[in-house]
Scaffold this active site. Structure first.
Site, PDB file in Angstrom:
ATOM      1  N   ILE A  32      29.688  79.778 123.979  1.00 29.88           N
ATOM      2  CA  ILE A  32      31.010  79.700 124.619  1.00 29.88           C
ATOM      3  C   ILE A  32      31.274  80.931 125.491  1.00 29.88           C
ATOM      4  O   ILE A  32      32.081  80.888 126.412  1.00 29.88           O
ATOM      5  CB  ILE A  32      32.108  79.536 123.543  1.00 29.88           C
ATOM      6  CG1 ILE A  32      33.363  78.917 124.101  1.00 29.88           C
ATOM      7  CG2 ILE A  32      32.421  80.852 122.857  1.00 29.88           C
ATOM      8  CD1 ILE A  32      34.374  78.491 123.039  1.00 29.88           C
ATOM      9  N   ASN A  88      20.994  87.437 114.831  1.00 36.41           N
ATOM     10  CA  ASN A  88      21.778  88.506 114.214  1.00 36.41           C
ATOM     11  C   ASN A  88      21.904  88.243 112.724  1.00 36.41           C
ATOM     12  O   ASN A  88      22.077  87.097 112.291  1.00 36.41           O
ATOM     13  CB  ASN A  88      23.159  88.595 114.870  1.00 36.41           C
ATOM     14  CG  ASN A  88      23.086  89.174 116.271  1.00 36.41           C
ATOM     15  OD1 ASN A  88      22.344  90.119 116.512  1.00 36.41           O
ATOM     16  ND2 ASN A  88      23.841  88.605 117.187  1.00 36.41           N
ATOM     17  N   VAL A  97      29.269  84.635 113.454  1.00 37.82           N
ATOM     18  CA  VAL A  97      29.343  83.326 112.791  1.00 37.82           C
ATOM     19  C   VAL A  97      28.328  83.310 111.650  1.00 37.82           C
ATOM     20  O   VAL A  97      27.128  83.491 111.871  1.00 37.82           O
ATOM     21  CB  VAL A  97      29.054  82.178 113.782  1.00 37.82           C
ATOM     22  CG1 VAL A  97      29.132  80.840 113.066  1.00 37.82           C
ATOM     23  CG2 VAL A  97      30.027  82.221 114.955  1.00 37.82           C
ATOM     24  N   HIS A 101      21.711  81.212 113.310  1.00 36.77           N
ATOM     25  CA  HIS A 101      21.516  80.628 114.646  1.00 36.77           C
ATOM     26  C   HIS A 101      20.617  81.528 115.464  1.00 36.77           C
ATOM     27  O   HIS A 101      20.601  82.742 115.279  1.00 36.77           O
ATOM     28  CB  HIS A 101      22.859  80.408 115.353  1.00 36.77           C
ATOM     29  CG  HIS A 101      23.736  81.620 115.362  1.00 36.77           C
ATOM     30  ND1 HIS A 101      24.478  82.000 114.265  1.00 36.77           N
ATOM     31  CD2 HIS A 101      23.963  82.554 116.314  1.00 36.77           C
ATOM     32  CE1 HIS A 101      25.148  83.112 114.543  1.00 36.77           C
ATOM     33  NE2 HIS A 101      24.844  83.476 115.775  1.00 36.77           N
TER      34      HIS A 101
END
Ligand code: 5GP
Ligand code: ZN
Length: 114
Positions: A32, A88, A97, A101
């Site tokens: 995003i 991360n 988050v 990912h």
């Protein structure tokens, strides 16, 4: 699935985000807030918070995430010019988050590592 997780919500369609690719292991969305011309996120379907939380047998998911990243790099035309893969992990990395990912970042010259 974790009900308060942004990525689980995207997967369920509760938060709108175009799913560019999905298979039995992972799905792919555009970040995003892209840090480069190409910035995609490869997200496992299974809610795994960090690598340390992986169950035995989850290693196949990691392999498939990297295979997806490589395919995406080819499909978006950044494979030859090069790109960066980032996962991360935890507070010091700035992980925002808590659902594992893989960032796929490229399409332009990137700066230093940190
Ligand atoms: P992290 O810092 O946890 O490795 O990266 C999380 C990434 O998810 C960030 O780059 C952030 O911009 C992205 N992100 C956070 N919320 C959303 C969202 O609702 N939709 C999309 N497409 N990306 C998001
Ligand atoms: Zn999740």
């Amino acid at each position: 699935m974790k009900t308060d997780c942004i990525f689980c919500k995207i997967k369920k369609g509760e938060i709108k985000s175009e799913i560019l690719y999905s298979d039995q292991y992972c799905f792919v969305i555009k970040d995003i807030s892209p840090r480069a011309q190409v910035h995609l996120l490869v997200i496992p379907n299974k809610h795994i918070e960090e690598l340390v939380n992986m169950d035995k047998g989850d290693q196949v998911i990691i392999g498939e995430m990297f295979a997806s990243a490589q395919r995406l790099a080819t499909d978006t035309g950044i494979s030859d010019s090069g790109y960066r893969l980032i996962i991360n992990q935890g507070e010091h990395s700035g992980q925002m988050v808590d659902h594992l990912h893989l960032h796929v970042i490229g399409g332009e010259q990137l700066g230093g590592m940190v």
